[in-house]
Design an enzyme around this catalytic site. Sequence first.
Site, mmCIF file in Angstrom:
data_model
loop_
_atom_site.group_PDB
_atom_site.id
_atom_site.type_symbol
_atom_site.label_atom_id
_atom_site.label_comp_id
_atom_site.label_asym_id
_atom_site.label_seq_id
_atom_site.Cartn_x
_atom_site.Cartn_y
_atom_site.Cartn_z
ATOM 1 N N GLN A 33 -3.181 85.137 89.780
ATOM 2 C CA GLN A 33 -2.966 83.771 89.301
ATOM 3 C C GLN A 33 -3.091 82.749 90.425
ATOM 4 O O GLN A 33 -3.050 83.093 91.603
ATOM 5 C CB GLN A 33 -1.578 83.660 88.652
ATOM 6 C CG GLN A 33 -0.447 84.163 89.521
ATOM 7 C CD GLN A 33 0.688 84.765 88.727
ATOM 8 O OE1 GLN A 33 0.933 84.401 87.584
ATOM 9 N NE2 GLN A 33 1.414 85.680 89.333
ATOM 10 N N HIS A 64 18.342 80.445 84.783
ATOM 11 C CA HIS A 64 18.751 81.745 85.305
ATOM 12 C C HIS A 64 20.153 82.140 84.852
ATOM 13 O O HIS A 64 20.406 83.312 84.544
ATOM 14 C CB HIS A 64 18.668 81.737 86.836
ATOM 15 C CG HIS A 64 17.258 81.673 87.343
ATOM 16 N ND1 HIS A 64 16.887 80.942 88.456
ATOM 17 C CD2 HIS A 64 16.114 82.244 86.889
ATOM 18 C CE1 HIS A 64 15.588 81.085 88.651
ATOM 19 N NE2 HIS A 64 15.101 81.857 87.721
ATOM 20 N N GLU A 108 7.744 93.441 88.818
ATOM 21 C CA GLU A 108 6.944 92.223 89.008
ATOM 22 C C GLU A 108 5.505 92.631 89.310
ATOM 23 O O GLU A 108 5.279 93.490 90.171
ATOM 24 C CB GLU A 108 7.530 91.379 90.145
ATOM 25 C CG GLU A 108 6.649 90.273 90.659
ATOM 26 C CD GLU A 108 6.265 89.250 89.607
ATOM 27 O OE1 GLU A 108 5.069 88.906 89.542
ATOM 28 O OE2 GLU A 108 7.157 88.795 88.855
ATOM 29 N N ASP A 140 2.685 96.601 86.665
ATOM 30 C CA ASP A 140 2.482 95.910 85.397
ATOM 31 C C ASP A 140 3.663 96.233 84.470
ATOM 32 O O ASP A 140 3.970 97.407 84.235
ATOM 33 C CB ASP A 140 1.174 96.381 84.773
ATOM 34 C CG ASP A 140 0.861 95.695 83.463
ATOM 35 O OD1 ASP A 140 1.517 96.041 82.457
ATOM 36 O OD2 ASP A 140 -0.016 94.826 83.435
ATOM 37 N N ASP A 158 11.531 87.812 81.970
ATOM 38 C CA ASP A 158 11.349 86.482 82.568
ATOM 39 C C ASP A 158 9.855 86.301 82.836
ATOM 40 O O ASP A 158 9.391 86.394 83.970
ATOM 41 C CB ASP A 158 12.162 86.383 83.857
ATOM 42 C CG ASP A 158 12.088 85.000 84.493
ATOM 43 O OD1 ASP A 158 11.579 84.079 83.845
ATOM 44 O OD2 ASP A 158 12.538 84.857 85.642
ATOM 45 N N ASP A 161 4.228 82.141 79.909
ATOM 46 C CA ASP A 161 3.953 81.979 78.481
ATOM 47 C C ASP A 161 2.899 83.000 78.034
ATOM 48 O O ASP A 161 2.239 83.629 78.879
ATOM 49 C CB ASP A 161 3.497 80.545 78.211
ATOM 50 C CG ASP A 161 4.648 79.557 78.364
ATOM 51 O OD1 ASP A 161 5.505 79.522 77.463
ATOM 52 O OD2 ASP A 161 4.702 78.848 79.386
ATOM 53 N N PRO A 165 -1.969 87.049 82.086
ATOM 54 C CA PRO A 165 -1.265 88.307 82.362
ATOM 55 C C PRO A 165 0.024 88.478 81.559
ATOM 56 O O PRO A 165 0.458 89.608 81.309
ATOM 57 C CB PRO A 165 -0.963 88.226 83.867
ATOM 58 C CG PRO A 165 -1.941 87.248 84.407
ATOM 59 C CD PRO A 165 -2.179 86.257 83.312
#
Length: 290
Positions: A33, A64, A108, A140, A158, A161, A165
Site C-alpha cells: 500500500q 482503540h 499484520e 496474511d 482492525d 475498509d 488487501p
Amino acid sequence: MSDGLVFNETLYPGVQVSYGCDRILYQEKTEHQDLVLFSNPVFGKILMLDGVTQVTTADEFIYHEMMSHVPIIAHGAARNVLIVGGGDCGLAEEVLKHRTVERLVQVEIDASVVEFSKEHFADFNDGVLDDPRFELVIADGMKFAAETERTFDVVIVDSTDPHGPGAVLFSEEFYRNVHRMLTPGGVLVTQNGVPFLQRDELVTSIERFSRIFRDAAAYIAAIPTYFGGHMTLGWATDNPDLRRQAATVLDERFNAAGFKTRYYTPDVHAAAFALPRFILDAVEEGRKRA
C-alpha cells in the site's frame, strides 16, 4: 500550513475530506500500500494508507479503547486475544492494559507499517513489542485464520475498509474461520465503517455474521477522524448475553482492571449498543437477509 499543501480523502463517493498539512513526516510505497504520515494542527499526526485515513494521534484513543475494552470487559474472562491488522499497535497497547490477558497475538500483513509505527506512534504504542505477552505474526490475516489451530477468547479485526488487501477480511469465509478459532462464548469485533455513508458495508457484515453466529449486532462510537457521524463496530458471538451485561457487572470488571481511560466508561459501554433507528434498521436488514 506548508505552502497550502492538503491531503484529500475520497473514500466516500460525492464527498471529499481535506486535511491541511503542516509537514510531511514520512512517505513510502510499500509492497502492499501507499503510506503517508503528515502533521495537522487539529488532529496531530495523521496516517493515510492508499489515500484513506487510518489513525490520528488526537483521537486514536476513542477507536482503540472502544474496540478493545468493550469485548474484553463484556467477556469477563478473556485470556487469549487475537488482533488482525492494527499495524499502528495502538489497539495492542489497550488490550495489554488488561492484566488478565495472558497472550495477545497480532497478525499484520505489512511489516513495514509496524516498523514505521514503532518510531512515529511511540506516544501511544510504547512498550507493546517488549511485552512478553505480545506475539507479532507478519502474515496474511485470511491465511492465518484458515490455517491456525490456535483458539482465542476475543478476536478483533482492525482492518482497512473492504477495498484492496482488506477486502477478504469482510468475507464470509474469513468470518467462518474466525468462528472456528473462537473458544465457546468468544466474541468477534470488527471495524464496520460509518453507516451514514457506508450503509451497505454494515448490512453485508451483519448478514454474514448472522449465518454463522447466534448473535450478530453492532455498537457505536463517535470518532471525529471518521467523517460522517457514528462509527459502527461489528459484534458477533454465540453468547447473546455478552452484549447485555448489567451495568453493575461492567462497572465491577472495569474497576478491577485498574487503569484509566479517556473515552470508555461502563456507562458508555452499555449505551453503545443502543443504536439510532437508521443504524438499527441496517442491522435488522442484515439479519433478515441471512
